[in-house]
Design an enzyme around this catalytic site. Structure first.
Site, short mmCIF file in Angstrom:
data_model
loop_
_atom_site.label_atom_id
_atom_site.label_comp_id
_atom_site.label_asym_id
_atom_site.label_seq_id
_atom_site.Cartn_x
_atom_site.Cartn_y
_atom_site.Cartn_z
N ASP A 37 -17.50 -28.38 -12.31
CA ASP A 37 -18.33 -27.70 -12.58
C ASP A 37 -19.58 -26.15 -12.82
O ASP A 37 -19.74 -26.68 -11.32
CB ASP A 37 -18.92 -29.10 -13.17
CG ASP A 37 -19.51 -29.06 -15.10
OD1 ASP A 37 -18.76 -28.47 -16.22
OD2 ASP A 37 -20.13 -29.72 -15.32
N GLY A 40 -19.56 -21.44 -16.11
CA GLY A 40 -20.33 -20.81 -18.32
C GLY A 40 -21.72 -20.99 -17.13
O GLY A 40 -21.87 -19.30 -17.73
N GLU A 84 -11.29 -33.32 -23.24
CA GLU A 84 -12.19 -32.86 -23.76
C GLU A 84 -12.35 -31.30 -23.80
O GLU A 84 -12.46 -30.86 -25.02
CB GLU A 84 -13.33 -33.78 -23.91
CG GLU A 84 -13.30 -34.97 -23.86
CD GLU A 84 -12.66 -36.18 -23.06
OE1 GLU A 84 -12.97 -35.71 -22.30
OE2 GLU A 84 -12.28 -37.09 -23.56
N ASN A 85 -11.95 -30.64 -23.18
CA ASN A 85 -12.30 -29.30 -22.73
C ASN A 85 -11.52 -28.67 -23.42
O ASN A 85 -11.30 -27.41 -24.30
CB ASN A 85 -11.71 -28.67 -21.42
CG ASN A 85 -12.87 -29.04 -20.58
OD1 ASN A 85 -12.70 -29.39 -19.32
ND2 ASN A 85 -13.81 -29.44 -20.66
N ARG A 88 -13.03 -26.86 -27.14
CA ARG A 88 -13.72 -25.53 -26.41
C ARG A 88 -13.74 -24.39 -27.57
O ARG A 88 -12.52 -24.78 -28.17
CB ARG A 88 -14.03 -25.42 -25.09
CG ARG A 88 -14.42 -26.19 -24.26
CD ARG A 88 -14.77 -25.50 -22.64
NE ARG A 88 -15.65 -26.57 -22.36
CZ ARG A 88 -16.52 -26.23 -21.16
NH1 ARG A 88 -15.28 -24.89 -20.19
NH2 ARG A 88 -16.72 -26.89 -20.02
N ARG A 205 -19.94 -33.39 -7.52
CA ARG A 205 -19.86 -32.79 -8.91
C ARG A 205 -20.44 -31.50 -8.79
O ARG A 205 -21.83 -31.49 -7.97
CB ARG A 205 -19.79 -33.66 -9.78
CG ARG A 205 -20.54 -32.87 -11.34
CD ARG A 205 -20.48 -33.73 -12.70
NE ARG A 205 -20.49 -32.92 -13.55
CZ ARG A 205 -20.13 -33.37 -14.75
NH1 ARG A 205 -19.91 -34.57 -14.75
NH2 ARG A 205 -20.50 -32.24 -15.84
N GLU A 224 -17.59 -43.01 -3.23
CA GLU A 224 -19.06 -41.83 -2.92
C GLU A 224 -19.05 -40.96 -3.75
O GLU A 224 -18.75 -39.82 -3.38
CB GLU A 224 -19.22 -41.99 -1.39
CG GLU A 224 -18.73 -43.21 -0.24
CD GLU A 224 -20.22 -43.99 -0.37
OE1 GLU A 224 -21.40 -44.06 -1.12
OE2 GLU A 224 -19.64 -45.22 -0.60
C1 IPE Z 1 -16.15 -31.46 -16.50
O1 IPE Z 1 -16.56 -30.36 -16.33
C2 IPE Z 1 -14.35 -31.14 -16.49
C3 IPE Z 1 -13.53 -30.16 -15.63
C4 IPE Z 1 -14.05 -29.86 -14.65
C5 IPE Z 1 -12.90 -29.85 -15.68
P1 IPE Z 1 -17.56 -29.94 -18.48
O2 IPE Z 1 -18.12 -29.08 -18.18
O3 IPE Z 1 -16.42 -30.45 -19.24
O4 IPE Z 1 -17.56 -31.58 -18.91
P2 IPE Z 1 -19.25 -31.88 -19.72
O5 IPE Z 1 -19.10 -32.10 -20.99
O6 IPE Z 1 -20.46 -31.21 -19.27
O7 IPE Z 1 -19.93 -33.18 -19.33
C1 IPE Z 2 -16.00 -26.21 -15.50
O1 IPE Z 2 -17.35 -25.08 -15.55
C2 IPE Z 2 -14.79 -25.73 -15.76
C3 IPE Z 2 -14.15 -26.29 -16.70
C4 IPE Z 2 -14.83 -27.24 -17.51
C5 IPE Z 2 -12.68 -25.42 -17.05
P1 IPE Z 2 -17.91 -24.99 -16.74
O2 IPE Z 2 -16.89 -24.44 -17.92
O3 IPE Z 2 -18.08 -26.67 -17.57
O4 IPE Z 2 -19.23 -24.91 -16.98
P2 IPE Z 2 -20.26 -24.75 -17.34
O5 IPE Z 2 -20.96 -26.34 -17.41
O6 IPE Z 2 -20.19 -24.63 -19.03
O7 IPE Z 2 -21.56 -24.40 -16.95
MG MG Z 3 -19.06 -27.78 -17.74
#
Ligand code: IPE
Ligand code: IPE
Ligand code: MG
Length: 273
Positions: A37, A40, A84-85, A88, A205, A224
């Site tokens: 994560d 972005g 859930e992605n 987006r 994470r 863990e």
């Molecule tokens: C978790 O990240 C999913 C992946 C890393 C693929 P998200 O960015 O989607 O999680 P939330 O929405 O912040 O919980």
């Molecule tokens: C994780 O990074 C990648 C995916 C969920 C595909 P994010 O895209 O969630 O990045 P942040 O959490 O918005 O910074």
């Molecule tokens: Mg994220």
């Protein structure tokens, strides 16, 4: 140990030393799972587009795979795209899918050369057909490889996984193949997408959030957790080492008390003499 070369960087003496210290000091987790994560936010911090963060994250994946394989991790599961992605913006989803296709095309041969096995879990049918094709080709090409299994969690969520398992078990009961009394931890495990792997020992994470975001819900019962503030594109092998070092300091009691663990250890040592 056989050489591994994904990053094309020569392994430094310090790196070899750090890895051997980790191996001597304690157990290397058999299964490492990662919520990658923060792509972005990493991009935004530098005034760049979110997709640039996803692209930069590929280098982190490569370095992580290489380090884990060198350490002797047998399963590495990477959360790359959640159910859930799909919520987006369309533009981000299509850029991500394009990146996935390009990366699979570029890296599959390399995975194969290094005896690494590609695997995927999730609602894969929702992926664009080209992406699914590349994925299946990669899985097919690497199917007999032994060194480490890399599982991409794509269009995956823990609830999706549990829903499927419940439905499959229900169907078997209705068809008289199993009875209600057959339902236990093992049966449920056997019906999950992860039925052919051990539960994760260590979940990492990145990005600093203390949540599971619908990842391996059933499987993480005694996993863990290691959470780092670093964003995924900043994550490198030294962070993996730190996570494993921390893991090695944890006492995994599985509901028991410390004394019972020591007793078990002693009995095991006595039995092996
Ligand atoms: C978790 O990240 C999913 C992946 C890393 C693929 P998200 O960015 O989607 O999680 P939330 O929405 O912040 O919980
Ligand atoms: C994780 O990074 C990648 C995916 C969920 C595909 P994010 O895209 O969630 O990045 P942040 O959490 O918005 O910074
Ligand atoms: Mg994220």
């Amino acid at each position: 140990m056989e050489k591994i070369a994904l990053t094309k960087k020569k392994q430094t003496k310090e790196d070899v030393l750090r890895q051997s210290l980790l191996k001597e000091r304690g157990q290397i987790p058999a299964h490492v799972a990662i919520i990658m994560d923060g792509n972005g936010r990493w991009a935004k911090k530098q005034g760049r587009m979110r997709i640039q963060g996803h692209k930069a994250g590929v280098d982190s994946v490569r370095d992580t795979i290489e380090a884990c394989a060198q350490l002797g991790v047998s399963h590495l599961t990477l959360y790359a795209f959640s159910t859930e992605n799909w919520r987006r913006p369309k533009s981000e989803i299509s850029a991500l899918m394009k990146l996935l296709i390009q990366t699979l095309r570029k890296e599959t041969l390399n995975l194969n050369k290094n005896d690494l096995k590609l695997h995927a879990i999730g609602e894969l049918d929702r992926l664009p057909p080209v992406c699914l094709k590349e994925l299946h080709e990669g899985i097919e090409m690497t199917r007999d490889n032994q060194r480490m299994v890399i599982t991409l969690a794509l269009s995956y969520s823990g609830r999706w996984d549990i829903n499927n398992a419940v439905r499959d078990i229900g169907e078997k009961i209705l068809n008289g193949k199993i009875s209600l009394d057959d339902i236990n931890d093992e049966t449920i495990h056997a019906h999950l997408a992860t039925h052919d792997m051990p539960d994760p020992d260590l979940l990492i994470r990145t990005g600093g959030d203390f949540r599971i975001s619908n990842f391996l819900l059933w499987q993480c019962a005694y996993t863990e957790f290691f959470i780092t503030q670093k964003f995924w594109p900043e994550f490198r092998r030294s962070d993996i080492y730190e996570a494993i070092e921390t893991y090695q300091t944890r006492e995994r009691r599985f509901g028991m008390i410390s004394e019972q663990l020591y007793k078990k250890e002693k009995e095991k040592a006595a039995a092996s003499v």
